[in-house]
Design a protein around this motif. Structure first.
Motif, PDB file in Angstrom:
ATOM      1  N   GLY A  81       0.676  -0.864   0.326  1.00 26.70           N
ATOM      2  CA  GLY A  81      -0.567   0.078   0.072  1.00 26.70           C
ATOM      3  C   GLY A  81       0.489   0.860  -0.343  1.00 26.70           C
ATOM      4  O   GLY A  81       0.012   1.779   0.245  1.00 26.70           O
ATOM      5  N   ARG A  82       2.144   0.772  -0.464  1.00 20.47           N
ATOM      6  CA  ARG A  82       2.873   2.427  -0.200  1.00 20.47           C
ATOM      7  C   ARG A  82       3.249   2.991   0.210  1.00 20.47           C
ATOM      8  O   ARG A  82       3.358   2.620   1.737  1.00 20.47           O
ATOM      9  N   ALA A  83       2.342   4.571   0.853  1.00 13.71           N
ATOM     10  CA  ALA A  83       2.865   5.379   2.687  1.00 13.71           C
ATOM     11  C   ALA A  83       2.011   4.705   3.049  1.00 13.71           C
ATOM     12  O   ALA A  83       1.103   4.544   2.899  1.00 13.71           O
ATOM     13  N   ASN A 136      -7.178  11.317  -8.671  1.00 11.87           N
ATOM     14  CA  ASN A 136      -7.350  10.148  -8.365  1.00 11.87           C
ATOM     15  C   ASN A 136      -5.424   9.441  -7.508  1.00 11.87           C
ATOM     16  O   ASN A 136      -5.445   8.943  -6.740  1.00 11.87           O
ATOM     17  N   ASN A 137      -5.259   9.737  -8.542  1.00  4.14           N
ATOM     18  CA  ASN A 137      -3.730   9.660  -8.671  1.00  4.14           C
ATOM     19  C   ASN A 137      -2.837   9.445  -9.808  1.00  4.14           C
ATOM     20  O   ASN A 137      -2.804  10.897 -10.580  1.00  4.14           O
ATOM     21  N   GLY A 138      -1.686   9.162  -9.950  1.00  2.54           N
ATOM     22  CA  GLY A 138      -0.966  10.233 -10.495  1.00  2.54           C
ATOM     23  C   GLY A 138      -1.264   9.947 -12.008  1.00  2.54           C
ATOM     24  O   GLY A 138      -1.183  10.882 -13.623  1.00  2.54           O
ATOM     25  N   ALA A 139      -1.501   8.116 -12.446  1.00  2.82           N
ATOM     26  CA  ALA A 139      -2.200   7.892 -14.057  1.00  2.82           C
ATOM     27  C   ALA A 139      -2.879   9.103 -13.988  1.00  2.82           C
ATOM     28  O   ALA A 139      -2.629   9.381 -15.287  1.00  2.82           O
ATOM     29  N   ALA A 140      -3.908   9.219 -12.896  1.00  2.00           N
ATOM     30  CA  ALA A 140      -5.129   9.745 -13.619  1.00  2.00           C
ATOM     31  C   ALA A 140      -4.679  11.323 -13.722  1.00  2.00           C
ATOM     32  O   ALA A 140      -5.284  11.834 -14.934  1.00  2.00           O
ATOM     33  N   ALA A 141      -4.171  11.746 -13.237  1.00  2.00           N
ATOM     34  CA  ALA A 141      -3.745  13.065 -13.796  1.00  2.00           C
ATOM     35  C   ALA A 141      -2.738  13.294 -14.795  1.00  2.00           C
ATOM     36  O   ALA A 141      -2.421  14.048 -16.122  1.00  2.00           O
ATOM     37  N   LEU A 142      -2.454  12.153 -15.399  1.00  7.26           N
ATOM     38  CA  LEU A 142      -1.494  11.887 -16.641  1.00  7.26           C
ATOM     39  C   LEU A 142      -2.364  12.394 -17.672  1.00  7.26           C
ATOM     40  O   LEU A 142      -2.902  12.393 -19.268  1.00  7.26           O
ATOM     41  N   VAL A 143      -3.459  10.798 -17.597  1.00  6.31           N
ATOM     42  CA  VAL A 143      -5.177  11.291 -18.405  1.00  6.31           C
ATOM     43  C   VAL A 143      -5.743  12.035 -18.478  1.00  6.31           C
ATOM     44  O   VAL A 143      -5.581  12.318 -20.034  1.00  6.31           O
ATOM     45  N   GLU A 165       8.135   2.184 -18.493  1.00  8.31           N
ATOM     46  CA  GLU A 165       7.293   1.111 -17.508  1.00  8.31           C
ATOM     47  C   GLU A 165       7.355   1.466 -15.866  1.00  8.31           C
ATOM     48  O   GLU A 165       8.249   1.370 -15.332  1.00  8.31           O
ATOM     49  N   ILE A 166       5.855   2.067 -15.328  1.00  8.83           N
ATOM     50  CA  ILE A 166       6.555   2.306 -13.858  1.00  8.83           C
ATOM     51  C   ILE A 166       6.534   0.895 -13.274  1.00  8.83           C
ATOM     52  O   ILE A 166       6.825   1.035 -11.749  1.00  8.83           O
ATOM     53  N   GLY A 167       5.658   0.205 -13.171  1.00  9.53           N
ATOM     54  CA  GLY A 167       5.419  -1.469 -12.055  1.00  9.53           C
ATOM     55  C   GLY A 167       4.470  -2.033 -12.844  1.00  9.53           C
ATOM     56  O   GLY A 167       3.348  -1.427 -13.557  1.00  9.53           O
ATOM     57  N   GLY A 169       3.469  -4.078 -15.309  1.00 16.29           N
ATOM     58  CA  GLY A 169       2.996  -3.586 -16.605  1.00 16.29           C
ATOM     59  C   GLY A 169       2.058  -2.394 -16.959  1.00 16.29           C
ATOM     60  O   GLY A 169       1.747  -2.078 -18.010  1.00 16.29           O
ATOM     61  N   PHE A 170       2.676  -1.388 -16.251  1.00 18.93           N
ATOM     62  CA  PHE A 170       2.214  -0.092 -15.947  1.00 18.93           C
ATOM     63  C   PHE A 170       2.491   0.517 -17.109  1.00 18.93           C
ATOM     64  O   PHE A 170       3.736   1.441 -16.774  1.00 18.93           O
ATOM     65  N   ARG A 171       3.262   0.656 -18.657  1.00 16.50           N
ATOM     66  CA  ARG A 171       3.672   1.090 -19.523  1.00 16.50           C
ATOM     67  C   ARG A 171       2.254   2.958 -19.799  1.00 16.50           C
ATOM     68  O   ARG A 171       1.464   2.638 -20.258  1.00 16.50           O
ATOM     69  N   VAL A 211       9.423  13.386 -18.507  1.00 15.34           N
ATOM     70  CA  VAL A 211       8.497  12.746 -17.291  1.00 15.34           C
ATOM     71  C   VAL A 211      10.337  11.219 -16.686  1.00 15.34           C
ATOM     72  O   VAL A 211      11.207  11.168 -17.228  1.00 15.34           O
ATOM     73  N   HIS A 212      10.163  11.903 -15.918  1.00 18.93           N
ATOM     74  CA  HIS A 212      11.213  11.727 -14.700  1.00 18.93           C
ATOM     75  C   HIS A 212      11.240   9.800 -14.241  1.00 18.93           C
ATOM     76  O   HIS A 212      10.378   9.224 -13.987  1.00 18.93           O
ATOM     77  N   PRO A 213      12.232   9.353 -15.123  1.00 18.44           N
ATOM     78  CA  PRO A 213      12.661   8.099 -15.015  1.00 18.44           C
ATOM     79  C   PRO A 213      12.873   7.154 -14.130  1.00 18.44           C
ATOM     80  O   PRO A 213      13.845   6.940 -13.383  1.00 18.44           O
ATOM     81  N   ASP A 274       0.913   9.476  -2.907  1.00 25.95           N
ATOM     82  CA  ASP A 274       1.563   8.813  -1.788  1.00 25.95           C
ATOM     83  C   ASP A 274       2.973   7.597  -2.458  1.00 25.95           C
ATOM     84  O   ASP A 274       2.802   6.697  -1.835  1.00 25.95           O
ATOM     85  N   LYS A 275       3.736   8.601  -2.901  1.00 27.46           N
ATOM     86  CA  LYS A 275       5.248   7.944  -2.986  1.00 27.46           C
ATOM     87  C   LYS A 275       5.651   8.787  -1.990  1.00 27.46           C
ATOM     88  O   LYS A 275       5.233   9.432  -0.312  1.00 27.46           O
ATOM     89  N   LEU A 276       6.778   9.543  -1.826  1.00 26.45           N
ATOM     90  CA  LEU A 276       7.054  10.468  -1.188  1.00 26.45           C
ATOM     91  C   LEU A 276       7.146  11.116  -0.258  1.00 26.45           C
ATOM     92  O   LEU A 276       6.981  12.149   0.979  1.00 26.45           O
ATOM     93  N   GLN A 281      -3.003   7.816  -1.459  1.00 31.56           N
ATOM     94  CA  GLN A 281      -3.160   7.893  -2.659  1.00 31.56           C
ATOM     95  C   GLN A 281      -3.595   8.964  -3.449  1.00 31.56           C
ATOM     96  O   GLN A 281      -4.927   9.394  -3.876  1.00 31.56           O
ATOM     97  N   ALA A 282      -2.836   9.843  -4.446  1.00 27.90           N
ATOM     98  CA  ALA A 282      -3.652  11.033  -5.319  1.00 27.90           C
ATOM     99  C   ALA A 282      -2.464  11.347  -6.491  1.00 27.90           C
ATOM    100  O   ALA A 282      -1.635  10.827  -6.115  1.00 27.90           O
ATOM    101  N   GLY A 283      -3.386  12.255  -7.342  1.00 30.11           N
ATOM    102  CA  GLY A 283      -2.049  13.040  -8.248  1.00 30.11           C
ATOM    103  C   GLY A 283      -2.668  14.167  -8.652  1.00 30.11           C
ATOM    104  O   GLY A 283      -3.305  14.616  -7.562  1.00 30.11           O
TER     105      GLY A 283
HETATM  106  C1  LIG Z   1       4.555   6.381 -10.102  1.00 29.58           C
HETATM  107  C2  LIG Z   1       4.319   7.368 -11.187  1.00 29.58           C
HETATM  108  C3  LIG Z   1       3.479   7.460 -11.792  1.00 29.58           C
HETATM  109  C4  LIG Z   1       2.178   6.769 -11.460  1.00 29.58           C
HETATM  110  O1  LIG Z   1       1.760   7.247 -10.413  1.00 29.58           O
HETATM  111  P1  LIG Z   1       0.610   6.344 -10.140  1.00 29.58           P
HETATM  112  O2  LIG Z   1       0.284   7.629  -8.798  1.00 29.58           O
HETATM  113  O3  LIG Z   1       0.750   5.054  -9.216  1.00 29.58           O
HETATM  114  O4  LIG Z   1      -0.954   6.606 -10.530  1.00 29.58           O
HETATM  115  C5  LIG Z   1       3.787   7.854 -13.118  1.00 29.58           C
HETATM  116  N1  LIG Z   1       4.415   8.497 -13.679  1.00 29.58           N
HETATM  117  C6  LIG Z   1       5.509   8.497 -12.668  1.00 29.58           C
HETATM  118  C7  LIG Z   1       7.071   9.193 -13.265  1.00 29.58           C
HETATM  119  C8  LIG Z   1       5.601   8.012 -11.607  1.00 29.58           C
HETATM  120  O5  LIG Z   1       6.855   7.347 -10.480  1.00 29.58           O
END
Ligand SMILES: *Cc1c(COP(=O)(O)O)cnc(C)c1O
Length: 431
Positions: A81-83, A136-143, A165-167, A169-171, A211-213, A274-276, A281-283
């Protein structure tokens, strides 16, 4: 065959066992009772002994969303569950769980901007952003950014070195193309110049994406265009920084932060909550008010909006003291060693001898792969791993070179007693 029927314990007697009572609190009485009833049937059939009922029933519980002690030494463990939320954030979730003024101004009695106090708290910490929005999360923000700024076949210019690919299979490229935007790839895996971006700009350009790798490093003959250079090209630059650091952290020199990225000219910064950042979980979307407004008003925004519990936890995280994520990252190894030795001593007093060894902890969550945090762990025989995972309070460690390592860095200190009890219980089973 021995008739064991006379020895079948009563269900209510078994349910009163403290270990099952604890499981009842986290799993609900119905699930625990069902596991006990099924287990007692096996006693009736002579498959199990009566004194095996409690442990067998506990192991048979379906699990899922149980509180777990993260002794892996991975601070942001995706599978856990990350953070972990701060006490303040947990309390805020409980307080907001009933009716709450998420969209009502109590002084005027009028409708108010949803989540305004959480958004204000975020804005206050990032004054470099003209406006902020949360989905909702980072992916939603990108979308949302891709749909609103490049949907309908417009182009997102992105370096080939950042098609990641973030993890699990999420590309990122697949996600972006699912919005109807087209990816205009530029440069090569290891090198992309400003001229590459410049050549790709045209009437169809929606935005430039950086995109930050986060989960890998490219070394050797490499180069990338810098944000200040890209910001001068004309189209908006959207920077996906991933981890959600709001300001630089000297411990993580290669992790971009929102303030610096905006200062370098990004029009819009995207990050996870929900990372650093150590929140729910949020974007996060931070940047130019024109762009943030355009995203906020897009019809898709309604489908990606966060619920009141997320807003409550985010606000408490942003205004609260420190987060468990930050504490775990910055744990003083000397203090961690002393604490680990105390647990070792408690176990030794019960004739359970475990070693305390140096180990490496990591950030996890797909972030800062090049950083290791010097750490200390209890070292147990690896057969402890399974029984500890299925213990009444599950303890998840890390198996390394045939040993099970329990790193207390991400375990709340007040849970040391429970963790010790779980090890004692497993040792008593003579694994
Ligand atoms: C984790 C991450 C995402 C996805 O964010 P989620 O909150 O998991 O949806 C997108 N881009 C980068 C660079 C990431 O590290």
């Amino acid at each position: 065959m021995v008739d064991s029927r006379r020895h079948v314990p009563r269900t209510d007697v078994i349910l009163a066992d403290p270990r099952l009572a604890a499981a009842t609190r986290s799993e609900g009485r119905a699930a625990v009772k069902a596991a006990v009833v099924a287990t007692l049937q096996r006693v009736r059939e002579g498959e199990l002994k009566p004194d095996e009922v409690v442990t067998t029933a506990l192991a048979a519980l379906p699990g899922g969303l149980r509180p777990v002690l993260n002794a892996t030494g991975v601070v942001l463990h995706t599978n856990l569950g990350r953070a972990a939320l701060s006490a303040a954030a947990r309390e805020a979730i409980v307080a907001a769980a009933g009716h709450t003024d998420v969209e009502l101004d109590l002084t005027t009695g009028r409708r108010a901007k949803r989540g305004r106090t959480a958004l204000t708290a975020l804005h206050r910490l990032i004054p470099a952003a003209e406006d902020v929005h949360v989905v909702n999360n980072g992916a939603a923000a990108l979308v949302l950014a891709a749909t609103a700024l490049a949907g309908g076949g417009r182009e997102i210019i992105v370096s080939r070195g950042e098609m990641v690919e973030i993890g699990d299979g999420f590309r990122l490229p697949d996600l972006l193309e699912s919005t109807g935007a087209r990816l205009r790839e530029v440069g090569t895996t290891n090198r992309t110049s400003v001229a590459d971006y410049k050549r790709a700009i045209g009437p169809a350009t929606g935005f430039i994406l950086k995109v930050h790798p986060s989960n890998f490093v490219v070394r050797g003959f490499t180069s990338a265009a810098s944000l200040p250079e890209l910001a001068l090209l004309g189209p908006p630059v959207v920077a996906d920084i991933g981890s959600g650091l709001l300001a630089p952290d000297p411990l993580l020199p290669f992790e971009p932060d929102a303030a610096t990225t905006l200062g370098e000219g990004a029009s819009l910064v995207i990050a996870s909550g929900d990372k650093l950042l150590g929140g729910p979980q949020a974007g996060l979307l931070l940047g130019s008010s024109a762009l943030v407004n355009q995203l906020r008003r897009h019809p898709l925004a309604r489908a990606l909006r966060v619920d009141k519990l997320t807003l409550a936890a985010l606000q408490a995280t942003l205004t609260g003291p420190t987060t468990p994520t930050r504490d775990a990252l910055h744990y003083d190894p000397v203090a961690l060693r002393a604490r680990t030795l105390r647990v070792q001593a408690t176990l030794a007093a019960r004739d359970i001898s475990v070693e305390v060894v140096e180990s490496d902890a990591v950030v996890g969550g797909g972030g800062a792969p090049e950083v290791t945090l010097p750490s200390w762990s209890l070292s147990l025989p690896s057969p402890y791993a399974g029984p500890l995972r299925t213990a009444p309070t599950p303890v998840v460690g890390r198996v390394d070179r045939g040993r099970l390592l329990l790193d207390l860095r991400c375990v709340p200190e007040e849970a040391d007693g429970v963790l010790t009890d779980m090890v004692i219980a497993v040792a008593a089973q003579e694994v």
